[in-house]
Design an enzyme around this catalytic site. Structure first.
Site, short mmCIF file in Angstrom:
data_model
loop_
_atom_site.label_atom_id
_atom_site.label_comp_id
_atom_site.label_asym_id
_atom_site.label_seq_id
_atom_site.Cartn_x
_atom_site.Cartn_y
_atom_site.Cartn_z
N VAL A 74 23.91 31.74 76.85
CA VAL A 74 23.29 31.04 75.61
C VAL A 74 23.95 32.03 74.64
O VAL A 74 24.90 31.55 73.73
CB VAL A 74 22.48 31.38 75.37
CG1 VAL A 74 21.52 31.25 74.33
CG2 VAL A 74 21.31 29.66 76.26
N ASP A 117 23.78 43.49 73.82
CA ASP A 117 23.19 43.53 75.13
C ASP A 117 23.11 45.00 75.75
O ASP A 117 23.69 45.60 75.09
CB ASP A 117 24.41 42.99 75.63
CG ASP A 117 23.72 41.83 77.56
OD1 ASP A 117 23.65 40.70 77.30
OD2 ASP A 117 23.03 42.11 78.15
N THR A 126 13.89 33.85 79.97
CA THR A 126 13.01 34.20 79.61
C THR A 126 12.22 33.97 81.32
O THR A 126 12.25 32.20 82.03
CB THR A 126 11.70 33.11 79.12
OG1 THR A 126 13.32 31.68 79.16
CG2 THR A 126 12.27 33.74 77.46
N CYS A 136 17.01 27.06 84.69
CA CYS A 136 16.27 25.51 82.83
C CYS A 136 15.73 25.14 83.19
O CYS A 136 14.14 25.28 83.13
CB CYS A 136 17.28 25.10 82.04
SG CYS A 136 17.96 26.11 80.65
N1 LIG Z 1 22.04 29.11 80.21
C1 LIG Z 1 21.56 27.43 79.90
O1 LIG Z 1 21.97 26.75 80.19
C2 LIG Z 1 20.61 27.80 79.21
C3 LIG Z 1 19.96 26.90 78.15
C4 LIG Z 1 19.19 26.51 77.36
C5 LIG Z 1 18.39 27.06 77.04
N2 LIG Z 1 18.30 28.78 77.65
C6 LIG Z 1 18.05 29.75 77.69
O2 LIG Z 1 18.33 30.70 76.50
C7 LIG Z 1 17.45 31.85 77.16
C8 LIG Z 1 18.27 32.75 78.02
O3 LIG Z 1 18.93 31.94 78.44
P1 LIG Z 1 20.48 33.02 79.33
O4 LIG Z 1 20.91 31.26 80.95
O5 LIG Z 1 21.96 32.60 78.32
O6 LIG Z 1 20.48 34.49 79.98
P2 LIG Z 1 21.97 35.40 80.93
O7 LIG Z 1 20.68 36.34 81.30
O8 LIG Z 1 22.80 34.38 81.29
O9 LIG Z 1 21.78 36.47 79.77
C9 LIG Z 1 20.58 36.96 78.76
C10 LIG Z 1 21.55 37.96 78.10
O10 LIG Z 1 20.17 39.07 77.21
C11 LIG Z 1 20.88 40.37 78.16
N3 LIG Z 1 19.50 41.02 77.96
C12 LIG Z 1 18.43 40.81 78.04
N4 LIG Z 1 16.99 42.24 78.06
C13 LIG Z 1 18.21 41.93 76.59
C14 LIG Z 1 17.23 42.53 75.87
N5 LIG Z 1 16.30 43.60 75.36
N6 LIG Z 1 18.63 43.38 74.43
C15 LIG Z 1 19.26 43.02 74.46
N7 LIG Z 1 19.51 41.72 75.34
C16 LIG Z 1 18.91 41.56 76.71
C17 LIG Z 1 20.87 40.07 79.32
O11 LIG Z 1 21.49 41.33 79.72
C18 LIG Z 1 22.38 38.72 79.39
O12 LIG Z 1 23.69 39.13 79.37
C19 LIG Z 1 16.66 31.46 77.99
O13 LIG Z 1 15.39 31.62 77.21
C20 LIG Z 1 17.18 29.76 79.06
O14 LIG Z 1 16.19 29.57 79.34
C21 LIG Z 1 19.63 28.62 78.95
#
Ligand SMILES: NC(=O)c1ccc[n+]([C@@H]2O[C@H](COP(=O)([O-])OP(=O)(O)OC[C@H]3O[C@@H](n4cnc5c(N)ncnc54)[C@H](O)[C@@H]3O)[C@@H](O)[C@H]2O)c1
Length: 435
Positions: free
Chosen positions: A18, A36, A94, A269
């Site tokens: 995201v 990150d 999350t 998700c």
């Molecule tokens: N992937 C999807 O398709 C999607 C779509 C809509 C919503 N979401 C939501 O978006 C959110 C993120 O999902 P994602 O798929 O991008 O996750 P992800 O795991 O791909 O990325 C999250 C990133 O955050 C970093 N991170 C974790 N803790 C951190 C902190 N304290 N400080 C800085 N960086 C930190 C991680 O190292 C990672 O690179 C979630 O809540 C998810 O449910 C995801």
């Protein structure tokens, strides 16, 4: 004008599926710093490589900058680099714990990080999927504590859920209408304007942060329940002996019939977010029925596929104990490298419980990720022709990666091989089992 002052600096916290595309989108109009905690991820991104394949190397390279104060996108893991930002957007994971309870740890930690550099006048926007109330009741107190500032006096907050679909090159972040919200009417308006500056598809300003949070979590819960319904239909029609896809196609000719396909529901998700809603429901004294029933049904589909394969092997006089089964695809969806919360693992484990020797092949998944997260060593690419005695008794096409659709997978099977086509993509005259 707000947009000009906001063109100063935005910090995006969490550069995953995201955060990274969002950072790239904002960097076209604003000065963006992507932060990150994963140093290897930061190092790769700085070189222009995105292992999630959401942002192409050429595009990433073209927006990378050398300092937070410069136009474009600066990538960092240093807190000092986000200290000057005026808008913080949090896009951290999350997940749920092993009891399927929401785990807000990454959100708390990210809020603490932001709180350390928060200044009067700043805005903190959350994009992570949560249940209604998380932003204001869980995250804001952490921001206040870490910053010593007062909410809605010194700083404001917002929530704008992300709707991207990994691997989907058509519905990219700026092409999906974005719901926005803010903790005060003024903050809501400013946050909406900020997103409108880069989201081509437009924005929708929700009436409150809680409404925006709830909207996101029900979008995914609705999808989960609808898929659970067709999965249940698939089980029923299998017993009756009719083809579910043909039934769905016929019913789909009605103007208001919703089109969903049976299948495994994995990823982080759709298979996870409903638990955020059910947790909150239970907290306020309501025991969800439909939502959890949908979850149970969808979580059982991997074992169901394995069971159907085993039954067919028995019917075909293929001894199950010691048989060899090939699973094609392990990621949670097609043409994507993400193996987190893949439900193909349920097919794998169920087959193992029958003492089947399972071979797993996935050209998109990383060998290290699969071994690290699941303790499974995937197979190397299979040769075009394999010896008669090494051929598989059953082949399960679990994920419809393009690579698998280009070959005749039957070449890896023995005569009379049992084939299960989870996504219903193989030619019908192959006689494969399907959902
Ligand atoms: N992937 C999807 O398709 C999607 C779509 C809509 C919503 N979401 C939501 O978006 C959110 C993120 O999902 P994602 O798929 O991008 O996750 P992800 O795991 O791909 O990325 C999250 C990133 O955050 C970093 N991170 C974790 N803790 C951190 C902190 N304290 N400080 C800085 N960086 C930190 C991680 O190292 C990672 O690179 C979630 O809540 C998810 O449910 C995801």
């Amino acid at each position: 004008m707000f947009i000009n002052s906001m063109a100063e600096q935005i910090a995006i916290i969490g550069l995953g599926y995201v955060g990274l595309p969002l950072a790239v989108a904002f960097s076209r109009k604003h000065k963006v710093t992507g932060f990150d905690i994963k140093s290897d991820r930061v190092a790769e991104l700085r070189k222009g490589y995105d292992r999630t394949l959401e942002v192409e190397e050429e595009i990433l390279q073209s927006v990378l900058s050398d300092a937070p104060s410069e136009e474009g996108l600066f990538i960092t893991s240093s807190l000092a680099d986000i200290a000057e930002a005026r808008v913080y957007i949090v896009t951290v994971p999350t997940p749920v714990d092993k009891y399927n309870r929401p785990d807000l740890t990454p959100l708390y930690k990210a809020s603490e990080t932001v709180g350390k550099v928060l200044k009067p006048g700043d805005k903190v926007i959350y994009e992570s999927t949560v249940y209604p109330g998380v932003t204001e009741d869980e995250c804001v107190p952490v921001l206040e504590k870490a910053s010593g500032l007062v909410f809605n006096k010194d700083f404001t907050a917002g929530y704008s859920p992300e709707r991207i679909n990994p691997g989907d090159k058509e519905h990219t972040v700026s092409r999906i209408l974005k719901v926005t919200s803010g903790s005060t009417p003024e903050a809501a308006k400013q946050i909406n304007e900020l997103y409108a500056s880069v989201i081509e598809a437009g924005t929708y300003m929700a009436s409150s942060i809680r409404v925006a949070e709830a909207a996101k979590v029900i979008e995914n819960s609705q999808r989960d329940i609808n898929i659970a319904f067709v999965n249940e239909l698939s089980k029923i029609f299998n017993l009756i002996g009719i083809d579910t896809r043909e039934v769905l196609e016929a019913a789909g000719t009605k103007w208001n019939f919703l089109r969903f396909s049976p299948g495994l529901v994995g990823g982080h998700c759709i298979g996870v977010d409903p638990y955020y809603l059910t947790q909150k429901a239970q907290e306020v004294g309501y025991h969800p029925e439909i939502i959890l029933a949908g979850r149970r049904l969808n979580d059982g589909m991997g074992a169901y596929v394995a069971e159907q394969v085993v039954k067919q092997m028995v019917r075909s006089n293929i001894p199950v104990n010691g048989s060899r089964v090939l699973i094609l695809g392990f990621t949670f969806k097609e043409n994507c490298p993400d193996v987190r919360n893949t439900r193909v693992i349920d097919i794998y484990r169920e087959l193992e419980s029958y003492h089947v020797q399972v071979t797993l092949l996935d050209p998109r998944a990383s060998f290290e990720d699969v071994e690290h997260e699941y303790g499974i060593r995937m197979s190397e690419a299979l040769p075009d022709s394999i010896a008669e005695n090494a051929r598989f008794d059953a082949i399960i096409l679990a994920v419809a990666h393009q690579e698998f659709l280009k070959v005749d997978i039957r070449k890896w099977g023995r005569e009379g091989v049992v084939i299960f086509d989870v996504k219903s993509v193989l030619p019908k005259d192959w006689g494969a089992l399907r959902l």
